[in-house]
Design a protein around this motif. Structure first.
Motif, PDB file in Angstrom:
ATOM      1  N   GLN A 146       3.669  -0.366  -5.608  1.00 15.06           N
ATOM      2  CA  GLN A 146       2.463   0.188  -4.961  1.00 15.06           C
ATOM      3  C   GLN A 146       1.188  -0.114  -5.754  1.00 15.06           C
ATOM      4  N   VAL A 147       0.195  -0.620  -5.030  1.00 18.64           N
ATOM      5  CA  VAL A 147      -1.113  -0.903  -5.615  1.00 18.64           C
ATOM      6  C   VAL A 147      -2.062   0.248  -5.290  1.00 18.64           C
TER       7      VAL A 147
ATOM      8  N   SER B  57      -2.896   5.814  -7.203  1.00 20.11           N
ATOM      9  CA  SER B  57      -1.667   6.522  -7.552  1.00 20.11           C
ATOM     10  C   SER B  57      -0.509   5.551  -7.756  1.00 20.11           C
TER      11      SER B  57
ATOM     12  N   SER C  53       0.859  -1.187   0.000  1.00 16.67           N
ATOM     13  CA  SER C  53       0.000   0.000   0.000  1.00 16.67           C
ATOM     14  C   SER C  53       0.898   1.241   0.000  1.00 16.67           C
TER      15      SER C  53
ATOM     16  N   SER D 124      -5.822  -1.475   5.478  1.00 15.45           N
ATOM     17  CA  SER D 124      -7.160  -1.160   5.990  1.00 15.45           C
ATOM     18  C   SER D 124      -8.245  -1.227   4.918  1.00 15.45           C
TER      19      SER D 124
HETATM   20  C1  FAD Z   1      -4.778  11.183  -3.783  1.00 14.40           C
HETATM   21  C2  FAD Z   1      -4.495   9.971  -3.000  1.00 14.40           C
HETATM   22  C3  FAD Z   1      -3.993   8.866  -3.643  1.00 14.40           C
HETATM   23  C4  FAD Z   1      -3.731   7.708  -2.927  1.00 14.40           C
HETATM   24  N1  FAD Z   1      -3.272   6.623  -3.598  1.00 14.40           N
HETATM   25  C5  FAD Z   1      -3.094   5.465  -2.932  1.00 14.40           C
HETATM   26  C6  FAD Z   1      -2.660   4.281  -3.614  1.00 14.40           C
HETATM   27  O1  FAD Z   1      -2.424   4.284  -4.828  1.00 14.40           O
HETATM   28  N2  FAD Z   1      -2.491   3.152  -2.899  1.00 14.40           N
HETATM   29  C7  FAD Z   1      -2.730   3.095  -1.555  1.00 14.40           C
HETATM   30  O2  FAD Z   1      -2.554   2.014  -0.959  1.00 14.40           O
HETATM   31  N3  FAD Z   1      -3.126   4.188  -0.880  1.00 14.40           N
HETATM   32  C8  FAD Z   1      -3.310   5.374  -1.530  1.00 14.40           C
HETATM   33  N4  FAD Z   1      -3.689   6.487  -0.844  1.00 14.40           N
HETATM   34  C9  FAD Z   1      -3.725   6.441   0.638  1.00 14.40           C
HETATM   35  C10 FAD Z   1      -4.972   5.808   1.199  1.00 14.40           C
HETATM   36  O3  FAD Z   1      -5.951   6.808   1.383  1.00 14.40           O
HETATM   37  C11 FAD Z   1      -4.665   5.189   2.574  1.00 14.40           C
HETATM   38  O4  FAD Z   1      -4.115   6.173   3.419  1.00 14.40           O
HETATM   39  C12 FAD Z   1      -3.720   4.004   2.496  1.00 14.40           C
HETATM   40  O5  FAD Z   1      -4.146   3.094   1.502  1.00 14.40           O
HETATM   41  C13 FAD Z   1      -3.635   3.301   3.810  1.00 14.40           C
HETATM   42  O6  FAD Z   1      -2.682   2.281   3.734  1.00 14.40           O
HETATM   43  P1  FAD Z   1      -2.750   1.055   4.726  1.00 14.40           P
HETATM   44  O7  FAD Z   1      -4.036   0.342   4.584  1.00 14.40           O
HETATM   45  O8  FAD Z   1      -1.505   0.261   4.528  1.00 14.40           O
HETATM   46  O9  FAD Z   1      -2.612   1.755   6.150  1.00 14.40           O
HETATM   47  P2  FAD Z   1      -3.701   2.010   7.278  1.00 14.40           P
HETATM   48  O10 FAD Z   1      -4.908   2.616   6.746  1.00 14.40           O
HETATM   49  O11 FAD Z   1      -2.973   2.688   8.372  1.00 14.40           O
HETATM   50  O12 FAD Z   1      -4.109   0.552   7.743  1.00 14.40           O
HETATM   51  C14 FAD Z   1      -3.291  -0.311   8.441  1.00 14.40           C
HETATM   52  C15 FAD Z   1      -4.151  -1.508   8.819  1.00 14.40           C
HETATM   53  O13 FAD Z   1      -3.337  -2.474   9.478  1.00 14.40           O
HETATM   54  C16 FAD Z   1      -4.069  -3.043  10.531  1.00 14.40           C
HETATM   55  N5  FAD Z   1      -3.092  -3.544  11.505  1.00 14.40           N
HETATM   56  C17 FAD Z   1      -2.291  -2.820  12.334  1.00 14.40           C
HETATM   57  N6  FAD Z   1      -1.513  -3.626  13.059  1.00 14.40           N
HETATM   58  C18 FAD Z   1      -1.826  -4.896  12.695  1.00 14.40           C
HETATM   59  C19 FAD Z   1      -1.370  -6.185  13.095  1.00 14.40           C
HETATM   60  N7  FAD Z   1      -0.409  -6.341  14.030  1.00 14.40           N
HETATM   61  N8  FAD Z   1      -1.926  -7.268  12.524  1.00 14.40           N
HETATM   62  C20 FAD Z   1      -2.894  -7.136  11.591  1.00 14.40           C
HETATM   63  N9  FAD Z   1      -3.374  -5.943  11.170  1.00 14.40           N
HETATM   64  C21 FAD Z   1      -2.842  -4.846  11.711  1.00 14.40           C
HETATM   65  C22 FAD Z   1      -4.925  -1.945  11.068  1.00 14.40           C
HETATM   66  O14 FAD Z   1      -6.081  -2.467  11.706  1.00 14.40           O
HETATM   67  C23 FAD Z   1      -5.276  -1.171   9.803  1.00 14.40           C
HETATM   68  O15 FAD Z   1      -6.505  -1.585   9.252  1.00 14.40           O
HETATM   69  C24 FAD Z   1      -3.956   7.662  -1.533  1.00 14.40           C
HETATM   70  C25 FAD Z   1      -4.459   8.782  -0.895  1.00 14.40           C
HETATM   71  C26 FAD Z   1      -4.732   9.930  -1.606  1.00 14.40           C
HETATM   72  C27 FAD Z   1      -5.288  11.104  -0.906  1.00 14.40           C
END
Ligand code: FAD
Lengths: 326, 260
Positions: A252-253, A256, A238, A271
């Motif tokens: 990155q998936v 963007s 992510s 998430s």
């Molecule tokens: C214009 C724009 C473009 C974007 N483009 C992208 C894109 O291309 N790709 C992308 O991925 N995001 C993109 N984003 C960001 C997106 O909005 C999120 O912020 C992002 O995807 C969150 O990444 P995440 O799920 O890894 O992190 P988080 O949302 O922080 O989630 C982490 C997850 O891990 C879990 N977790 C934590 N600890 C543990 C554990 N020990 N065991 C199991 N689970 C656990 C939590 O419960 C949580 O659900 C973009 C945002 C904007 C504004």
């Protein structure tokens, strides 16, 4: 009866899918409320783009000028504000894209119209406009209404409406003289730069094991790499993982990053933000591992494991290795 | 190079069961932890990096109550020179339009070459305030900025478009840039650092000082109702002990044809 404006988005000579999606929703609203659909198209040599949407709108207003070759939010804003003043459309739809998110708030201030961004649905309830949105990473939904106004501006999230044609339309083409030939520009387009390709192409992988912010620390990524290795799969991630420079951008998936279409996508500590999930809509099966049972990813995944990834991932890896041996 | 950075304090909602408040206009926040909005963290860091290189000052500004000063102190500890809090009472009665009006009223009278905001805030996900401030100040702008370079009186920016394509522009100053995550690596802030920064100026201004009334700030977009996401079929959860989960997991992979 009023007009519904849809601001067509295109890039490098190609129409963006969000334009079809907005035209679909506008078409549906037009049918229900006897409005008409007007596409607004700014650019240079855009006839092929007009052609590609001519059966989806009742009218296409075209500004074709050398100066419109590259997107400039200030020029779009001034031009569209002029049109809004002239035709007073009840709705103006703009994509909630990088460019749309720049244009819409400026246009709303300039035209003095209410704005809601990143809408996932639009309704008229007793003639009152309601926009549906999400908050708190999709954990909460909200219905937004507006102070009375002659028109409203909404930006539309990608991928929520159909890309299909709706109804039977044949657009009248209205070519307008570009009014801002001499407007001084404070911003000049220089060039486009692509993401470096890298050694693996995740869009071709059959099995992706994708790591998210839940992994906590850079060194923990090895856990996920080991599972991927055991399964002969490919590691992806992510956005936050790339933001922190833990893995390169080409892995990155998401919106963007890259769109992928593996047979199986295993999301570990992700998430399920819509920008991420938009990149996996082509996946056959999604398995999510997350310790938060309310994580939005469980709404779209096919299978879920609600557990601490640090506990379950090593178990899964060991079992895979055992099975292969045996 | 004087830079003003607009920041917001937002609740952490990961791994918590959000509860809708009695009015159905928002969520209950009294049990939640709060942080500096992720995008704003990158924006402050970028401003500090630029002034370290080119000289000038960084001013962090927020609209909020006393609790929100916590994120301003963090900004000061990261290297901002001063902070301003606009005290406007309960901010939930405003929309992004109103917030942007207050911010631009204050920023207008500050010396600035650049104004930064985050692309959006992690709570309401509106992403409107930055560009509205730009329009109200009558300055040009760039969105989703992932790289910034100062070049004789202008700024060269890279904006991220869908699919990861970067769009490079050359922009006149003053300008507003909405900063995207990943543009830098925000520095670590220690408790000691925050304590040390307590000496820096943190100014509070209220609406009467801005010469603004609730009337001109009245919202154009109103939250009618918030609710939990509609039920979907959802994922089939693999239950049981880790051993059982592993067996089910392998069975799925085999069935889907990705296990040799
Ligand atoms: C214009 C724009 C473009 C974007 N483009 C992208 C894109 O291309 N790709 C992308 O991925 N995001 C993109 N984003 C960001 C997106 O909005 C999120 O912020 C992002 O995807 C969150 O990444 P995440 O799920 O890894 O992190 P988080 O949302 O922080 O989630 C982490 C997850 O891990 C879990 N977790 C934590 N600890 C543990 C554990 N020990 N065991 C199991 N689970 C656990 C939590 O419960 C949580 O659900 C973009 C945002 C904007 C504004």
């Amino acid at each position: 009866m009023s007009e519904l404006f849809v601001v067509a988005e295109h890039r490098l000579g190609e129409i963006r899918e969000i334009t079809f999606e907005m035209l679909w929703k506008a078409g549906e609203l037009a049918q229900e409320h006897s409005h008409t659909v007007t596409a607004i198209l700014l650019g240079h040599e855009v006839s092929p783009i007009a052609e590609s949407i001519s059966d989806r709108a009742d009218k296409i207003i075209i500004f074709d000028d050398e100066r419109l070759k590259n997107f400039n939010a200030d020029i779009y804003k001034e031009t569209i504000a002029g049109l809004i003043e002239e035709s007073k459309p009840i709705l103006t739809l703009i994509g909630n894209t990088s460019r749309g998110m720049e244009l819409a708030p400026c246009l709303a201030v300039r035209a003095g119209l209410p704005l809601a961004t990143d809408c996932i649905d639009i309704m008229f309830k007793d003639d009152k406009l309601i926009a549906q949105r999400q908050m708190y990473s999709g954990k909460i939904f909200s219905d937004v209404s507006f102070a009375p106004s002659a028109g409203y501006i909404l930006t539309i999230r990608s991928g929520v409406f159909s890309k299909d044609r709706i109804g039977d339309r044949q657009a009248e083409i209205v070519k307008k003289d570009f009014p801002l030939k001499d407007m001084p520009l404070k911003k000049d387009f220089i060039e486009f730069v692509e993401t470096a390709a890298g050694d693996v192409d995740i869009s071709q992988a059959e099995l992706l094991i994708s790591v998210g912010r839940g992994i906590g620390e850079e060194e923990n990524i090895s856990l996920v790499k080991e599972l991927a290795e055991a399964l002969n799969g490919v590691v992806s991630c992510s956005r936050p993982i790339v933001d922190k420079n833990w893995l390169p951008k080409h892995l990155q998936v998401g919106t963007s990053g890259k769109s992928v279409s593996p047979k199986v996508y295993i999301a570990v500590g992700i998430s399920g933000a819509f920008q991420h999930m938009a990149g996996v809509s082509g996946a056959g099966t999604i398995i999510a591992i997350n310790k938060d049972p309310k994580a939005p990813i469980f709404r779209t995944a096919d299978y879920g494991i609600v557990d601490d990834l640090f506990k379950i991932v090593p178990v899964l890896k060991d079992r895979v290795l055992e099975t292969k041996k045996g | 190079m004087d830079i003003v950075v607009c920041v917001k304090r937002v609740p952490l909602t990961e791994e918590v069961d959000l509860v809708i408040d009695g009015q159905k206009k928002g969520i209950k926040k009294d049990q939640l932890a709060f942080v500096l909005n992720d995008w704003d963290n990158y924006a402050i860091e970028e401003a500090v990096l630029l002034t370290e290189k080119h000289g000038g000052t960084v001013t962090a500004i927020t609209v909020g109550n006393e609790d929100d000063e916590e994120v301003l102190r963090r900004c000061l500890a990261m290297g901002a020179d001063r902070a301003i809090r606009i005290e406007a009472g309960d901010t939930s009665r405003f929309d992004s339009f109103g917030i942007s009006k207050m911010l631009s009223r204050v920023v207008k009278d500050l010396p600035f070459d650049l104004v930064f905001t985050g692309v959006l805030a992690d709570d309401d996900y509106c992403g409107m305030v930055g560009m509205m401030v730009a329009e109200q100040l009558g300055i040009t702008h760039a969105n989703m900025v992932t790289a910034i370079e100062i070049e004789d009186g202008k700024v060269r920016t890279t904006s991220e478009l869908e699919g990861g394509l970067g769009e490079v522009s050359l922009i006149e100053l003053p300008a507003l840039l909405a900063i995207q995550t990943g543009i830098n690596e925000p520095r670590y802030v220690s408790i000691l650092g925050i304590r040390k920064a307590a000496k820096k100026e943190l100014k509070v201004m209220d609406l009467s000082e801005l010469g603004m009334s609730d009337e001109e700030l009245s919202p154009m977009a109103i939250i009618d109702e918030v609710y939990l996401p509609p039920e979907t079929e959802g994922a089939q959860i693999l239950a049981g002990d880790p051993d059982k989960i592993a067996s089910d997991f392998l069975e799925i992979l085999t069935k889907k044809g990705v296990m040799e």
